[in-house]
Scaffold this active site. Structure first.
Site, PDB file in Angstrom:
ATOM      1  N   GLU A 293       0.856  -1.308  -0.125  1.00  0.00           N
ATOM      2  CA  GLU A 293      -0.134   0.040   0.173  1.00  0.00           C
ATOM      3  C   GLU A 293       0.818   1.470   0.080  1.00  0.00           C
ATOM      4  OE1 GLU A 293      -1.992  -0.313   3.713  1.00  0.00           O
ATOM      5  OE2 GLU A 293      -3.381  -2.124   2.875  1.00  0.00           O
ATOM      6  N   PRO A 294       1.690   1.389  -1.059  1.00  0.00           N
ATOM      7  CA  PRO A 294       2.582   2.469  -0.951  1.00  0.00           C
ATOM      8  C   PRO A 294       1.872   3.901  -1.298  1.00  0.00           C
ATOM      9  CG  PRO A 294       2.944   1.601  -3.097  1.00  0.00           C
ATOM     10  CD  PRO A 294       1.942   0.475  -2.231  1.00  0.00           C
ATOM     11  N   GLY A 295       2.215   4.792  -0.514  1.00  0.00           N
ATOM     12  CA  GLY A 295       1.693   6.202  -1.006  1.00  0.00           C
ATOM     13  C   GLY A 295       2.637   6.948  -1.681  1.00  0.00           C
ATOM     14  N   ARG A 332       4.142  19.899   6.381  1.00  0.00           N
ATOM     15  CA  ARG A 332       5.177  18.948   6.623  1.00  0.00           C
ATOM     16  C   ARG A 332       6.132  19.515   7.630  1.00  0.00           C
ATOM     17  NH1 ARG A 332       7.625  15.548   4.493  1.00  0.00           N
ATOM     18  NH2 ARG A 332       6.938  13.685   5.799  1.00  0.00           N
ATOM     19  N   CYS A 362      -0.351  33.553  10.500  1.00  0.00           N
ATOM     20  CA  CYS A 362       0.037  34.085  11.589  1.00  0.00           C
ATOM     21  C   CYS A 362       0.275  33.158  12.826  1.00  0.00           C
ATOM     22  CB  CYS A 362      -1.164  35.021  11.853  1.00  0.00           C
ATOM     23  SG  CYS A 362      -1.565  36.465  10.805  1.00  0.00           S
ATOM     24  N   GLU A 363       1.395  32.519  12.500  1.00  0.00           N
ATOM     25  CA  GLU A 363       2.168  31.627  13.603  1.00  0.00           C
ATOM     26  C   GLU A 363       3.358  31.700  13.485  1.00  0.00           C
ATOM     27  OE1 GLU A 363       0.314  28.406  15.069  1.00  0.00           O
ATOM     28  OE2 GLU A 363      -1.442  28.620  14.252  1.00  0.00           O
TER      29      GLU A 363
HETATM   30  N1  LLP Z   1      -1.370   2.020   4.568  1.00  0.00           N
HETATM   31  C1  LLP Z   1      -1.866   2.490   5.432  1.00  0.00           C
HETATM   32  C2  LLP Z   1      -2.864   1.587   6.446  1.00  0.00           C
HETATM   33  C3  LLP Z   1      -1.619   3.840   6.141  1.00  0.00           C
HETATM   34  O1  LLP Z   1      -1.941   4.100   7.249  1.00  0.00           O
HETATM   35  C4  LLP Z   1      -0.432   4.459   5.292  1.00  0.00           C
HETATM   36  C5  LLP Z   1      -0.081   5.854   5.796  1.00  0.00           C
HETATM   37  C6  LLP Z   1      -0.175   4.091   4.212  1.00  0.00           C
HETATM   38  C7  LLP Z   1      -0.604   2.776   3.724  1.00  0.00           C
HETATM   39  C8  LLP Z   1       0.692   4.772   3.227  1.00  0.00           C
HETATM   40  O2  LLP Z   1       1.900   4.928   3.669  1.00  0.00           O
HETATM   41  P1  LLP Z   1       3.159   5.583   2.931  1.00  0.00           P
HETATM   42  O3  LLP Z   1       3.578   4.475   1.881  1.00  0.00           O
HETATM   43  O4  LLP Z   1       2.820   6.876   2.094  1.00  0.00           O
HETATM   44  O5  LLP Z   1       4.252   5.830   3.855  1.00  0.00           O
HETATM   45  N2  LLP Z   1       1.412  12.605   6.763  1.00  0.00           N
HETATM   46  C9  LLP Z   1       2.724  11.798   7.058  1.00  0.00           C
HETATM   47  C10 LLP Z   1       2.279  10.523   6.599  1.00  0.00           C
HETATM   48  C11 LLP Z   1       1.202   9.717   7.397  1.00  0.00           C
HETATM   49  C12 LLP Z   1       0.911   8.290   6.799  1.00  0.00           C
HETATM   50  C13 LLP Z   1      -0.092   7.694   7.112  1.00  0.00           C
HETATM   51  N3  LLP Z   1      -0.526   6.521   6.638  1.00  0.00           N
HETATM   52  C14 LLP Z   1       3.682  12.639   6.364  1.00  0.00           C
HETATM   53  O6  LLP Z   1       3.381  13.755   5.753  1.00  0.00           O
HETATM   54  O7  LLP Z   1       4.815  12.143   6.516  1.00  0.00           O
END
Ligand code: LLP
Length: 437
Positions: A293-295, A332, A362-363
Site C-alpha cells: 500500500e505505498p503512497g 510537513r 500568523c503563527e
Molecule cells: N497504508 C496504511 C494503512 C497507512 O496508514 C498509510 C499511511 C499507508 C498505507 C501509506 O503510507 P506511505 O507509503 O505513504 O508511507 N502525513 C504523514 C504520513 C502519514 C502516513 C499515514 N499512513 C507525512 O506527511 O509524512
C-alpha cells in the site's frame, strides 16, 4: 532518523532530488519533464502544486517489476495524494487503491478503480463507512479492533454476497521514523494485538457472510530500512499459521502495508529492489498474494510546490524570506519538522545567504525551512519546494482564510490544471444564511 529533519545530517543530494522529480535545469531554467516551471507559475500563479505524471509511472513500473517474483497487487494509498488525475493514471497502470474513509472510497470510485482492487484500512471506520464498503464490494476491509469486527459482523449479516475481511495486526515492530507516523508498535492505536487475532479469526469463521481473506500490517511511513519489514512479515507468517489452524479457507492475501521511504534530503531512499529482496522470499512460500500500500513512494518525489518571494526581512539578527506558501499549503515542515529541498525556478547566479523561509500565516510555527542556505532571492522570484507530491495538497487547509492552491499535472510535454485554485467564496459557502433567522 528516517524521517527528514529540518536540518539534515549531511548535505542534501540535490542532483538526485532533481532526478527523482524528473526536473532538470536548462540555461538556468528549471524544467519538469521538459516543461519550464516558470511557464506554469505564470499561467496559474503561486502557490501551486505541480505533479509529474511520468515520474509517477516510472515509480509504479519500478516497484511492479521488482515484485514480479510473487503474485502481487500494488494498492496506492489514496491519502498521499487523492487528486483524480493522479488516481486515474495509477488505475490505468493496474494499481488498486488503499482507502481510509468514505470520502476516499468516493474518490476511488470516481477515478474508476474496480472495487475488488480497493482495500479499506483505518482505525476508526464509522458504521456508515463500513456499510458503504460492504455495498461497494471492496476487495477487503481491514478491521483494527474486536469492536469494529463486531459492528462489521452485524452490518454484514444480511449482505447479499460474502464480505472479505482482513485483520490488521499490530506486529509490535519498531520502525525508525518520526513518532507521529510510526504505526506498528504495541501501545499505539493501530491494529489488533497479536494475541487477539485468533479470536477475531474465529468470529469471522463462524459468521455466515464474513470471509477472512487477508492478514495485514502497516508499520509506519517514510521507512528507509527494510529490517522492520522482515521482522513484521516474520510475525505475520506466524499469524497466518495460527489463523489457518483456526480455519481460514478463503485466506489469499498478505498485506504488508505501505511506508517505503523516499529521498527528501541526504538520506538513501528505500529502493524497490531492496524492498523486494527483503519481502518476496518471505511471502512467496506462503502461496498468498502480496499486497503493498505505498503512497509516498509513488507520488512524493513527483510533486513540487511552487511559491513566490513576497518580502525579505532582517530582524533580531535573522534573515527571513517571506513566501506566499504557508503551513496551510504544506504542513510537513511545521508538523513533523520535515526537510524539503527548496530550489529556484530561475538560477540567477547570486551569492548565498542563510534564511528562514516562512509563510504568511500568523503563527511562528509557519515555516517551510529554517536556517536554510539559499541563493539571495529577490522579491517576486519563485521557488519550487521539492518532495511535495505526497501529503502536500491533501493536508492543506484554508486556515487564515487562504484558498487552497491549484494542482497541475505535467504530462507529454504539456501541463493542465487538475484542480483549480479554490475561490475565496468557496471558503464561506453555506454561511451566508443567518442560522437562527
Ligand atoms: N497504508 C496504511 C494503512 C497507512 O496508514 C498509510 C499511511 C499507508 C498505507 C501509506 O503510507 P506511505 O507509503 O505513504 O508511507 N502525513 C504523514 C504520513 C502519514 C502516513 C499515514 N499512513 C507525512 O506527511 O509524512
Amino acid at each position: 532518523m528516517g524521517q527528514g529533519v529540518l536540518t539534515p545530517p549531511r548535505a542534501p543530494d540535490r542532483e538526485a532530488l532533481l532526478a527523482d522529480a524528473g526536473l532538470e535545469r536548462r540555461g538556468g531554467t528549471l524544467l519538469m519533464a521538459g516543461v519550464p516551471l516558470t511557464e506554469i507559475a505564470d499561467a496559474v500563479g503561486t502557490p501551486a502544486y505541480v505533479y509529474n505524471a511520468e515520474a509517477v509511472r516510472a515509480r509504479y513500473a519500478a516497484l511492479d517489476s521488482a515484485l514480479s517474483g510473487v503474485p502481487h497487487r500494488i494498492c496506492y494509498a489514496v491519502k498521499a495524494n487523492g487528486n483524480l488525475a493522479i488516481l486515474r493514471l495509477l488505475r490505468d497502470l493496474g494499481a488498486g487503491a488503499d482507502i481510509v474513509s468514505a470520502g476516499e472510497l468516493a474518490r476511488a470510485e470516481a477515478a474508476g478503480f474496480p472495487p475488488d482492487r480497493v482495500v479499506f484500512s483505518g482505525v476508526g471506520k464509522s458504521a456508515a463507512e463500513l456499510a458503504a464498503a460492504i455495498a461497494a464490494r471492496v476487495g477487503h476491509i481491514n478491521v483494527e479492533s474486536a469492536e469494529e469486527l463486531d459492528l462489521l459482523a452485524r452490518l454484514a449479516r444480511n449482505a447479499a454476497h460474502p464480505v472479505s475481511v482482513g485483520i490488521r495486526v499490530n506486529p509490535d515492530v519498531t520502525a525508525d521514523t518520526h513518532p507521529y507516523i510510526s504505526t506498528g508498535k504495541s501501545g499505539i492505536k493501530f491494529g489488533v494485538p497479536t494475541d487477539h487475532v485468533a479470536a477475531a479469526a474465529a468470529v469471522i469463521r463462524d459468521h455466515p457472510r464474513l470471509e477472512l481473506t487477508a492478514i495485514a500490517m502497516h508499520l509506519g511511513s517514510q521507512l528507509i530500512d527494510t529490517a522492520p519489514f522482515r521482522e513484521g512479515i516474520g510475525r505475520l507468517l506466524a499469524i497466518v499459521e495460527q489463523v489457518r489452524g483456526v480455519g481460514a479457507p478463503a485466506l489469499r492475501a498478505l498485506d504488508v502495508g505501505g511506508g517505503l521511504g523516499i529521498r527528501y534530503g541526504s538520506e538513501p531512499p528505500m529502493s524497490p529492489e531492496a524492498f523486494a529482496a527483503a519481502v518476496v522470499p518471505l511471502v512467496a512460500p506462503t502461496g498468498l498474494t502480496l499486497y503493498v500500500e505505498p503512497g509516498r513512494f509513488l507520488v512524493g518525489s513527483a510533486g513540487v510546490l511552487l511559491s513566490s518571494v513576497l518580502y525579505r526581512k532582517h530582524s533580531g539578527g535573522k534573515s527571513f524570506l517571506i513566501v506566499d506558501a504557508g503551513m496551510n499549503d504544506l504542513v510537513r515542515p511545521s508538523h513533523y519538522h520535515a526537510y524539503h529541498e527548496i530550489v529556484e525556478l530561475e538560477a540567477a547566479g547570486r551569492g548565498l545567504a542563510t534564511v528562514d523561509v516562512v509563510g504568511p500565516v500568523c503563527e511562528t510555527g509557519d515555516f517551510l525551512a529554517l536556517d536554510r542556505t539559499l541563493p539571495m532571492l529577490q522579491q517576486g522570484e519563485r521557488v519550487a519546494v521539492l518532495g511535495a507530491g505526497a501529503y502536500g495538497f491533501v493536508m492543506a487547509s484554508s486556515y487564515n482564510a487562504r484558498p487552497r492552491p491549484p494542482e497541475v499535472l505535467v504530462d507529454g510535454g504539456r501541463f493542465a490544471v487538475a484542480r483549480p485554485r479554490e475561490d475565496v467564496s468557496e471558503l464561506f459557502r453555506g454561511e451566508d444564511a443567518a442560522p437562527l433567522g
